[in-house]
Design an enzyme around this catalytic site. Sequence first.
Site, PDB file in Angstrom:
ATOM      1  N   ARG A  30       0.845  -1.186   0.000  1.00 24.96           N
ATOM      2  CA  ARG A  30       0.000   0.000   0.000  1.00 24.96           C
ATOM      3  C   ARG A  30       0.886   1.244   0.000  1.00 24.96           C
ATOM      4  O   ARG A  30       1.688   1.446   0.913  1.00 24.96           O
ATOM      5  CB  ARG A  30      -0.926   0.003   1.221  1.00 24.96           C
ATOM      6  CG  ARG A  30      -1.816   1.242   1.260  1.00 24.96           C
ATOM      7  CD  ARG A  30      -2.818   1.202   2.410  1.00 24.96           C
ATOM      8  NE  ARG A  30      -3.540   2.472   2.424  1.00 24.96           N
ATOM      9  CZ  ARG A  30      -3.470   3.377   3.397  1.00 24.96           C
ATOM     10  NH1 ARG A  30      -2.721   3.145   4.467  1.00 24.96           N
ATOM     11  NH2 ARG A  30      -4.133   4.508   3.315  1.00 24.96           N
ATOM     12  N   HIS A  34      -2.771  10.974   0.508  1.00 22.49           N
ATOM     13  CA  HIS A  34      -2.424  10.636   1.890  1.00 22.49           C
ATOM     14  C   HIS A  34      -1.857  11.896   2.548  1.00 22.49           C
ATOM     15  O   HIS A  34      -0.652  12.054   2.715  1.00 22.49           O
ATOM     16  CB  HIS A  34      -1.401   9.493   1.913  1.00 22.49           C
ATOM     17  CG  HIS A  34      -1.185   8.894   3.265  1.00 22.49           C
ATOM     18  ND1 HIS A  34      -1.241   7.533   3.494  1.00 22.49           N
ATOM     19  CD2 HIS A  34      -0.909   9.442   4.477  1.00 22.49           C
ATOM     20  CE1 HIS A  34      -0.992   7.280   4.766  1.00 22.49           C
ATOM     21  NE2 HIS A  34      -0.776   8.438   5.383  1.00 22.49           N
ATOM     22  N   GLU A  54      -7.457   8.759   5.815  1.00 25.25           N
ATOM     23  CA  GLU A  54      -7.788   9.406   7.078  1.00 25.25           C
ATOM     24  C   GLU A  54      -8.275  10.853   6.923  1.00 25.25           C
ATOM     25  O   GLU A  54      -7.738  11.786   7.537  1.00 25.25           O
ATOM     26  CB  GLU A  54      -6.590   9.375   8.025  1.00 25.25           C
ATOM     27  CG  GLU A  54      -6.168   7.984   8.409  1.00 25.25           C
ATOM     28  CD  GLU A  54      -5.033   7.958   9.427  1.00 25.25           C
ATOM     29  OE1 GLU A  54      -4.853   6.906  10.075  1.00 25.25           O
ATOM     30  OE2 GLU A  54      -4.329   8.977   9.565  1.00 25.25           O
ATOM     31  N   ASN A  62      -7.638   2.131   9.439  1.00 27.76           N
ATOM     32  CA  ASN A  62      -6.361   2.360  10.111  1.00 27.76           C
ATOM     33  C   ASN A  62      -6.626   2.308  11.606  1.00 27.76           C
ATOM     34  O   ASN A  62      -7.244   3.219  12.169  1.00 27.76           O
ATOM     35  CB  ASN A  62      -5.769   3.718   9.732  1.00 27.76           C
ATOM     36  CG  ASN A  62      -5.328   3.777   8.288  1.00 27.76           C
ATOM     37  OD1 ASN A  62      -5.368   2.784   7.570  1.00 27.76           O
ATOM     38  ND2 ASN A  62      -4.888   4.942   7.854  1.00 27.76           N
ATOM     39  N   TYR A 103      -5.097   1.615  15.508  1.00 25.09           N
ATOM     40  CA  TYR A 103      -3.923   1.519  16.367  1.00 25.09           C
ATOM     41  C   TYR A 103      -4.270   1.421  17.849  1.00 25.09           C
ATOM     42  O   TYR A 103      -3.516   0.834  18.612  1.00 25.09           O
ATOM     43  CB  TYR A 103      -3.039   2.763  16.193  1.00 25.09           C
ATOM     44  CG  TYR A 103      -2.374   2.913  14.850  1.00 25.09           C
ATOM     45  CD1 TYR A 103      -1.080   2.443  14.639  1.00 25.09           C
ATOM     46  CD2 TYR A 103      -3.019   3.545  13.794  1.00 25.09           C
ATOM     47  CE1 TYR A 103      -0.451   2.593  13.414  1.00 25.09           C
ATOM     48  CE2 TYR A 103      -2.403   3.697  12.561  1.00 25.09           C
ATOM     49  CZ  TYR A 103      -1.114   3.223  12.377  1.00 25.09           C
ATOM     50  OH  TYR A 103      -0.499   3.367  11.154  1.00 25.09           O
ATOM     51  N   GLU A 158      -3.807   0.087   7.941  1.00 28.15           N
ATOM     52  CA  GLU A 158      -2.653   0.400   8.785  1.00 28.15           C
ATOM     53  C   GLU A 158      -2.871  -0.187  10.165  1.00 28.15           C
ATOM     54  O   GLU A 158      -3.973  -0.130  10.708  1.00 28.15           O
ATOM     55  CB  GLU A 158      -2.441   1.914   8.943  1.00 28.15           C
ATOM     56  CG  GLU A 158      -1.950   2.642   7.719  1.00 28.15           C
ATOM     57  CD  GLU A 158      -1.744   4.136   7.989  1.00 28.15           C
ATOM     58  OE1 GLU A 158      -1.516   4.518   9.164  1.00 28.15           O
ATOM     59  OE2 GLU A 158      -1.817   4.923   7.028  1.00 28.15           O
TER      60      GLU A 158
END
Length: 628
Positions: free
Chosen positions: A207, A252, A298, A438, A440, A513
């Site tokens: 990616r 991005h 995002e 994404n 985390y 991600e």
Amino acid sequence: MPISLSPVKPYCYTIFWGKSSSSSSIKTQEFLPVIELIKINRSKKRKTCLFIIMEDFSELRFNGFLVLVITLCFSSSPLFVLSEYANRVVTVTDDQKNSNFSTNFLFGTASSAYQFEGAFRSDGKGLNNWDVFTHKSDKIIDESNGDISVDHYNLYLALYTNEKDQNPIYEEGLGVDSRNTHTNRWRNIEFLEDIELMDSLGVNSYRFSISWARILPRGRFGAINSGGIQFYNNLIDALLRKGIEPFVTLCHYDIPQELEDRYRSWLSPQIQEDFRYYADICFEAFGDRVKYWGTLNEPNVVALQSYQNGLYPPGRCSGVFGRCAFGDSKTEPFIAAHNMILSHASAVQLYRNKYQEEQKGSIGIVMNCIWFEPLSDSLADKLATERAQSFFSNWFLDPIMYGRYPAEMQDILGFRLPLFSENDKKKLQSGSDFIGINHYTSLYIKDCMFSSCPGAKGASRTEGFAYLTGEKDGVPIGEPTSMNLYYVHPQGMEKMVTYLKERYNNTPMYIAENGYGKLNNGNAQVEDSLNDTKRVNFMSSYLDSLANTIRKGADVRGYFVWSLLDNFEWVYGYTRRFGLFYVDFTTLKRTPKLSATWYKNFIAKNKATTRSTLSATNNQQDPQNYAM
């Protein structure tokens, strides 16, 4: 070595421990867990099994480490094997189960143009918003920039001749393009270093994002840059020759500075036309080989960090959110978000009408997704938790999937929330083929609508009256990391994916991600950085959580670890390291960490070795033909 287990039936494992041969840094009696636990097939002879495992780990390149192999048999599947040191935990998964990942599941690594490429004024590229911001802002904590970054532009493939640049480029006080002198040593070397690193892991997808300003230095107000077209053609072809599928993000974070200077970029509906024009060029140039397109990465983070908190370019904010020269934190995030949503819709509509039938690709959007837990069992905190999701990920996904903003946002924001016209609603019907996630961290949410939360993050109307915190009664939701509000909470992965599955009818999902950031302690701590057991534990536990939700029916089709390499981490600069490969930021040398080997073996064990059958074909068209 304490072991936690629940008695069912016998299991045997081989555990690898590494002992440092340098007594100066570690006592000779001390053993560090350096690999994972691997189940032994009991029907095989032990010697044969050990030989196969040692062959796997011969590529570790951990100089200074001796490997000790211990075989342990348990009466049941152990949940955790703990070392004598509480901060080193190796998670064990039950290998009796078949892999939950299909043979066409995408296992990859992720990157972005500004964080990886460098070469910020090379081969016709224009300035983007991050080029300007990092040179003029005081928001980057180490005062660094992405001018060179990890020099992926040059190190992915040697495209240059022996000739040195004669005239360094100066522009608006930004200084010389450091690439001219910094990377001359790489010229005349024919290799594909970063792609070889990907190939060594066994990934079947990569990616990356396209630099908008490398394709269109001045947006639609200038010519197409043939050098940029050629660069990405070469990169895509090189990936496909290795059987690695390109998974391409159009934007991005970085946009041509020209658009900011002309009409304030995301604050103007004009950007919808620019984004559509840019997407059209990319689909035409690369779509015959790219089968996975992400429009925006995002956008919820961009709306908040750029227009509410002022931490990202163009650095706009007001009031309690920060001291910025310009901006309105109460309205601009929602205007910018509105234009991003409609830019996505314009690109998707274009792709569906003009390219998808012939190119047979898919197109979606990538969101930052935080799992939120109510701070208490009270109804108020539970409702606040749903508001937090609505003001974060649902803010974008509800309009894209259902053509309207979440009810919670409409009720609270009222006139501050822009309206979709009838034409906008028609565009939004194009929807999204997939949702990129994404993920985390997880956080607790406390209600601030019926409770007092003075000065708390998330407590204002424009944030949904939902206070964000990582702690409950002084206890963190998970192990804290070097990143603000990032905690290790693997169960959040399953809960987040399940939530999106249920809210959006199990639309196909990709974990775009997921990764672990470590504080950069400088080159003096290289050995510690290479032996990244915490990153291994993070990946192992989050992938196990992902496997659980797939087993329960979630349509997840890929996982991309952030990141292949240590790189420029936005406002953190080079002070945080997320890579599977350690990068010496002075020499740019790449060195595999323990996590690189762990990921390689995880992919192999989970039957993700199926590679793309697409063959790379060089694009023989003149890049100038893409002008419209």
